[in-house]
Design an enzyme around this catalytic site. Structure first.
Site, PDB file in Angstrom:
ATOM      1  N   ARG A  70     -12.199 -37.629  39.121  1.00 14.75           N
ATOM      2  CA  ARG A  70     -13.313 -37.564  40.066  1.00 14.75           C
ATOM      3  C   ARG A  70     -12.985 -36.557  41.165  1.00 14.75           C
ATOM      4  NH1 ARG A  70     -13.254 -41.404  42.890  1.00 14.75           N
ATOM      5  NH2 ARG A  70     -11.660 -42.723  41.989  1.00 14.75           N
ATOM      6  N   TYR A 198     -16.423 -35.025  33.464  1.00 10.23           N
ATOM      7  CA  TYR A 198     -15.491 -36.146  33.637  1.00 10.23           C
ATOM      8  C   TYR A 198     -16.239 -37.471  33.873  1.00 10.23           C
ATOM      9  CZ  TYR A 198     -12.245 -39.491  35.328  1.00 10.23           C
ATOM     10  OH  TYR A 198     -11.554 -40.664  35.453  1.00 10.23           O
ATOM     11  N   LYS A 207     -19.965 -45.090  38.452  1.00  9.71           N
ATOM     12  CA  LYS A 207     -19.697 -45.014  39.886  1.00  9.71           C
ATOM     13  C   LYS A 207     -20.960 -44.646  40.667  1.00  9.71           C
ATOM     14  CE  LYS A 207     -15.344 -45.778  39.155  1.00  9.71           C
ATOM     15  NZ  LYS A 207     -14.812 -47.126  39.437  1.00  9.71           N
ATOM     16  N   HIS A 227     -16.267 -52.751  43.736  1.00 10.21           N
ATOM     17  CA  HIS A 227     -15.290 -52.165  42.821  1.00 10.21           C
ATOM     18  C   HIS A 227     -14.271 -53.247  42.452  1.00 10.21           C
ATOM     19  CE1 HIS A 227     -12.277 -48.576  42.169  1.00 10.21           C
ATOM     20  NE2 HIS A 227     -12.906 -48.887  41.060  1.00 10.21           N
ATOM     21  N   SER A 249      -8.614 -47.325  42.418  1.00 13.77           N
ATOM     22  CA  SER A 249      -8.529 -46.785  41.050  1.00 13.77           C
ATOM     23  C   SER A 249      -7.080 -46.686  40.591  1.00 13.77           C
ATOM     24  CB  SER A 249      -9.159 -45.400  41.013  1.00 13.77           C
ATOM     25  OG  SER A 249     -10.449 -45.444  41.554  1.00 13.77           O
ATOM     26  N   CYS A 251      -4.836 -48.955  39.870  1.00 13.43           N
ATOM     27  CA  CYS A 251      -3.861 -49.899  40.443  1.00 13.43           C
ATOM     28  C   CYS A 251      -3.800 -51.190  39.632  1.00 13.43           C
ATOM     29  CB  CYS A 251      -4.212 -50.220  41.888  1.00 13.43           C
ATOM     30  SG  CYS A 251      -3.880 -48.868  43.021  1.00 13.43           S
ATOM     31  N   GLY A 252      -4.277 -51.159  38.393  1.00 14.03           N
ATOM     32  CA  GLY A 252      -4.071 -52.310  37.518  1.00 14.03           C
ATOM     33  C   GLY A 252      -5.226 -53.292  37.398  1.00 14.03           C
ATOM     34  N   LYS A 253      -6.461 -52.876  37.703  1.00 14.25           N
ATOM     35  CA  LYS A 253      -7.581 -53.816  37.520  1.00 14.25           C
ATOM     36  C   LYS A 253      -7.759 -54.175  36.050  1.00 14.25           C
ATOM     37  CE  LYS A 253     -11.145 -51.879  39.616  1.00 14.25           C
ATOM     38  NZ  LYS A 253     -10.467 -50.659  40.151  1.00 14.25           N
ATOM     39  N   ASP A 276     -13.956 -53.413  36.263  1.00 13.99           N
ATOM     40  CA  ASP A 276     -14.114 -52.337  37.256  1.00 13.99           C
ATOM     41  C   ASP A 276     -15.193 -52.610  38.303  1.00 13.99           C
ATOM     42  OD1 ASP A 276     -13.245 -49.733  38.154  1.00 13.99           O
ATOM     43  OD2 ASP A 276     -15.103 -48.887  37.370  1.00 13.99           O
ATOM     44  N   SER A 367      -5.685 -39.738  31.752  1.00 12.56           N
ATOM     45  CA  SER A 367      -6.363 -39.787  30.453  1.00 12.56           C
ATOM     46  C   SER A 367      -6.980 -41.176  30.276  1.00 12.56           C
ATOM     47  CB  SER A 367      -5.393 -39.457  29.326  1.00 12.56           C
ATOM     48  OG  SER A 367      -4.221 -40.240  29.414  1.00 12.56           O
ATOM     49  N   ARG A 368      -8.029 -41.245  29.464  1.00 14.25           N
ATOM     50  CA  ARG A 368      -8.840 -42.468  29.432  1.00 14.25           C
ATOM     51  C   ARG A 368      -9.179 -42.914  28.021  1.00 14.25           C
ATOM     52  NH1 ARG A 368     -10.618 -44.751  34.591  1.00 14.25           N
ATOM     53  NH2 ARG A 368      -9.650 -43.365  36.113  1.00 14.25           N
ATOM     54  N   GLY A 493       1.494 -59.991  33.021  1.00 15.24           N
ATOM     55  CA  GLY A 493       1.181 -61.399  32.752  1.00 15.24           C
ATOM     56  C   GLY A 493       1.696 -62.330  33.845  1.00 15.24           C
ATOM     57  N   ASP A 494       2.821 -61.944  34.458  1.00 11.50           N
ATOM     58  CA  ASP A 494       3.404 -62.799  35.495  1.00 11.50           C
ATOM     59  C   ASP A 494       2.545 -62.862  36.762  1.00 11.50           C
ATOM     60  OD1 ASP A 494       5.852 -63.909  34.341  1.00 11.50           O
ATOM     61  OD2 ASP A 494       6.489 -61.811  34.185  1.00 11.50           O
TER      62      ASP A 494
HETATM   63  C1  OXD Z   1     -12.110 -45.089  38.861  1.00 10.71           C
HETATM   64  C2  OXD Z   1     -12.595 -45.469  37.511  1.00 10.71           C
HETATM   65  O1  OXD Z   1     -11.781 -43.921  39.088  1.00 10.71           O
HETATM   66  O2  OXD Z   1     -12.820 -46.661  37.284  1.00 10.71           O
HETATM   67  O3  OXD Z   1     -12.063 -45.967  39.729  1.00 10.71           O
HETATM   68  O4  OXD Z   1     -12.777 -44.578  36.647  1.00 10.71           O
HETATM   69 MN    MN Z   2     -12.799 -47.848  39.108  1.00 10.31          MN
END
Ligand code: OXD
Ligand code: MN
Length: 598
Positions: A70, A198, A207, A227, A249, A251-253, A276, A367-368, A493-494
């Site tokens: 982004r 992108y 978004k 978010h 973004s 950070c492990g969601k 997300d 990468s996604r 998992g912890d």
């Molecule tokens: C972000 C996404 O950048 O979810 O937050 O792609």
């Molecule tokens: Mn996001």
């Protein structure tokens, strides 16, 4: 057929005249359409077919090398008044934005096909749900929208004869960052995006619509667009809870949303509702209810493995679009953090030869994967429930190596709103810019709030006032490091160990130690059975140093002031109260907090 909807037909006609495509294709979401688009994309080199024995239905897309994240500096909220966009957004007047972008869109689709994609955000038949129509000249965007949203008849049925839909206009343009703009017109429920393919810039349902425009709509209509992931948790006793969590973004969601309980916590069940975005509304019962407006996951690939996120790893073994990962000679994909060791040779994300000796990464750090939610083994049976799910707890988390404890609990909704408003995190690769720099990211919404964030904090307070049974609000930090620079908390998992304490708190149990910043768990309140976490590590993870915090609170002043008149008085009150509690605690006797049990 979308072409028969008068308002859609009129708009498509108008945009065709502006962009002059060779052909207009109305998308219906069918399988035949998918197959056709894939064939054409492969022929055009926009998709690479992967090994269909090992990865059936999977394809690789390589984006332009300067179009991989982004671009927040090219993203604008275009209202009549600058003040409505707030200090948190780049602003252009709606009239200037149209004046600037119209010439870029003029003739932009010449020689190309224009696709018209009607889509629904949210479950069919839900009062939460909203319709959008995306016009795009990118087949990749259409293929991704078909996974990320509900495309075709379902959207048209929801719309009926209404003309209340979000107008999402997208063109790749020439992909040059010089001529790239992502402009939101909340007053006209419209997005114009040009110059990027992108995901976050081009899949306009995500978004742009489901956060920036939806947050604006939510303010008008009395709900919240956040978010946040949504996760269902069932205790060994069979009690069901739902939580949401807002993390910046990358950070492990996605990992938390697909959490697998560790073997040492038998009987627990975790079910994914969203990874997300959450749309949240006060229900008639005084609780806050949530739906996930999306239909798929657009997740960060690097670091995804059978170890870190088995649900995600398994779901991306078929019918997945990969973007910017590495390609192995056997037509399978690889990335940093994959279970397999680095391949002796591969093509990197740009298609250049790569070996383990290469100094650059094989896969782009941002990468996604794009994959349908239905492919996730942990998807919740409530995923399509038009009523949504009732939320017991909300988490704000960030990436912080120091100062912020593993978890702490807010005193009430207003204090929780303050915790969200003062969230800050170390930056990641999901947006263009330097990685690892501390930046303020209120509610993890800084890049996504479509209006003045001062007003947004006030809206949070207003929504809370409508809740007889508001969720409890917590702050979490999985990323605290020890003296050796290594993460102290095992994570993945912890993290369920922290969620367990949070749910205990929601049920009125769970031991706490009161500190000036909020309540933290007592040393043994977090279940450590089956881990090798020492008392010492736990003490560091939970440490609250009032002197360190007093400094942080001082640093919040400029940030809060930046909202001027728009900052609600309640936020100033919380800030002053926190400063007072900290200065009281700075007497030696109080440095370690007072044990109040529960
Ligand atoms: C972000 C996404 O950048 O979810 O937050 O792609
Ligand atoms: Mn996001």
């Amino acid at each position: 057929m979308a072409g028969q909807h008068p308002a859609i037909a009129r708009w498509v006609d108008e945009i065709s005249k502006l962009t002059t495509p060779d052909r207009v294709v109305w998308c219906d979401g069918s399988e035949a359409e998918r197959n056709r688009l894939i064939q054409e994309s492969v022929a055009a080199g926009e998709l690479i077919e992967l090994n269909q024995q090992k990865l059936p239905g999977c394809y690789l897309h390589r984006s332009a090398t300067h179009d991989v994240a982004r671009t927040e500096h090219l993203t604008f909220v275009c209202t009549r008044e600058k003040d409505d966009a707030g200090p948190n957004n780049n602003w252009m007047s709606a009239a200037d934005a149209r004046g600037k972008l119209s010439p870029l869109f003029k003739g932009a689709m010449k020689g190309r096909t224009m696709y018209v994609v009607p889509f629904l955000m949210g479950p069919a038949g839900s009062k939460f749900s909203k319709v959008g129509v995306e016009i795009t000249d990118s087949k990749y965007v259409v293929l991704n929208m078909r996974i990320m949203t509900r495309v075709g008849q379902v959207a048209l049925e929801h719309l009926g004869s209404s003309d209340d839909f979000t107008r999402c206009l997208h063109s790749l343009g020439d992909l040059s960052p010089e001529r790239r703009f992502i402009c939101h017109f909340p007053e006209e429920n419209t997005v114009w995006s040009i110059g990027s393919g992108y995901g976050g810039n081009a899949l306009l349902g995500k978004k742009c619509m489901a956060l920036r425009l939806a947050s604006w709509l939510g303010k008008k209509e009395g709900w919240l667009a956040e978010h946040m992931l949504i996760l269902g948790l069932t205790t060994p006793e069979g009690k069901k809870h739902y939580i949401t969590a807002a993390f910046p973004s990358a950070c492990g969601k996605t990992n938390l949303a697909m959490l697998v309980p560790p073997p040492s916590m038998p009987g627990w069940k975790a079910e994914t509702v969203g990874d997300d975005i959450a749309w949240l509304r006060p229900g008639d019962d005084g609780r806050l209810w949530a739906v996930n407006p999306e239909a798929g996951f657009f997740g960060v690939v690097p670091g995804t493995s059978r170890k870190t996120n088995p649900n995600a790893f398994d779901m991306i073994q078929r019918d997945t679009i990969y973007t910017n990962v590495a390609l192995r000679p056997d037509g399978t994909v690889w990335w940093e953090g994959h279970d397999d060791p680095a391949p002796p040779e591969a093509l990197d994300w740009q298609g250049r030869p790569w070996t383990p000796a290469s100094t650059e990464k094989a896969a782009h750090p941002n990468s996604r994967f794009t994959v349908a939610a239905a492919q996730c083994a942990s998807i919740s049976p409530e995923f399509e429930n038009p009523k949504g799910v009732p939320i017991d707890a909300m988490l704000f988390g960030a990436r912080r190596q120091r100062r912020v404890p593993l978890v702490y609990e807010s005193r009430n909704w207003q204090h929780g709103t303050f915790l969200g408003a003062t969230l800050s995190s170390e930056t990641t690769a999901a947006a263009t810019g330097k990685v690892g720099v501390l930046r303020r990211d209120p509610m993890a919404m800084l890049p996504f709030c479509g209006y003045n964030m001062g007003d947004y904090f006030a809206h949070w307070l207003a929504v809370g006032a409508k809740l007889a049974k508001p969720p409890k609000i917590f702050r979490t930090n999985w990323f605290r490091t020890g003296d050796n620079g290594k993460f102290l908390w095992p994570g993945f998992g912890d993290n369920l160990r922290v969620l367990k304490w949070i749910l205990e708190r929601c049920d009125g149990t769970g031991e706490v130690l009161e500190t000036p910043i909020g309540c933290i768990p007592t040393k043994n309140a977090i279940d450590r059975k089956g881990t090798d976490l020492s008392d010492e590590a736990m003490a560091t993870l939970l440490k609250v140093d009032p002197a360190e915090w007093a400094e942080a609170v001082h640093g919040q002043e400029d940030f809060l002031s930046s909202f001027g008149e728009h900052l609600p008085e309640e936020m100033r009150e919380e800030h002053a109260d926190l400063a007072n509690r900290l200065s009281d605690a700075m007497t030696p006797a109080d440095l370690r907090g007072r044990d109040t049990g529960h």
